[in-house]
Design an enzyme around this catalytic site. Structure first.
Site, mmCIF file in Angstrom:
data_model
loop_
_atom_site.group_PDB
_atom_site.id
_atom_site.type_symbol
_atom_site.label_atom_id
_atom_site.label_comp_id
_atom_site.label_asym_id
_atom_site.label_seq_id
_atom_site.Cartn_x
_atom_site.Cartn_y
_atom_site.Cartn_z
ATOM 1 N N CYS A 38 23.305 97.182 -6.241
ATOM 2 C CA CYS A 38 23.093 95.785 -5.838
ATOM 3 C C CYS A 38 21.604 95.493 -5.628
ATOM 4 O O CYS A 38 20.996 96.005 -4.684
ATOM 5 C CB CYS A 38 23.891 95.526 -4.559
ATOM 6 S SG CYS A 38 23.523 93.967 -3.732
ATOM 7 N N CYS A 42 20.710 93.846 -2.288
ATOM 8 C CA CYS A 42 20.852 94.839 -1.213
ATOM 9 C C CYS A 42 19.574 95.667 -1.085
ATOM 10 O O CYS A 42 19.135 95.974 0.028
ATOM 11 C CB CYS A 42 22.035 95.771 -1.487
ATOM 12 S SG CYS A 42 23.634 94.938 -1.569
#
Length: 104
Positions: free
Chosen positions: A29, A32
């Site tokens: 991600c 993230c």
């Protein structure tokens, strides 16, 4: 340093009297990865005052499903084991600390 949440230690992490923030993330991600340094900073600054933890959704999918985490990154904030707040996406350090401060 942030604690690592697993399917087996989630209850222990939530059981304390301090506010708890859990960062739901995944290796793949991009957002993230952008948020991770901020979470680490907050973990260092709030050590002894709040619990900051990270939960890899690929390794602890039961927890993510239980708390209805559909998008990552998602930050969940708990007090007394009860979910109090939720932030989704890349957020500022101030947004995170404002919530933690309000839960103290």
């Amino acid at each position: 340093m942030a604690k690592v949440v697993t399917n087996t230690n989630i209850e222990e992490i939530l059981a304390g009297s301090q506010p708890v923030m859990i960062d739901f993330w995944a290796v793949w991600c991009g957002p993230c990865k952008m948020l991770s340094p901020t979470v680490d900073e907050v973990a260092d600054e709030y050590e002894g005052k709040a619990v900051v933890a990270k939960c890899n959704v690929d390794e602890a999918d039961e927890i993510a499903m239980n708390y209805r985490v559909r998008n990552i990154p998602t930050l969940l904030f708990f007090k007394g084991g009860e979910l109090k707040e939720r932030l989704v996406g890349v957020v500022s350090k101030k947004e995170i600390t404002d919530i933690l401060d309000s839960l103290m």
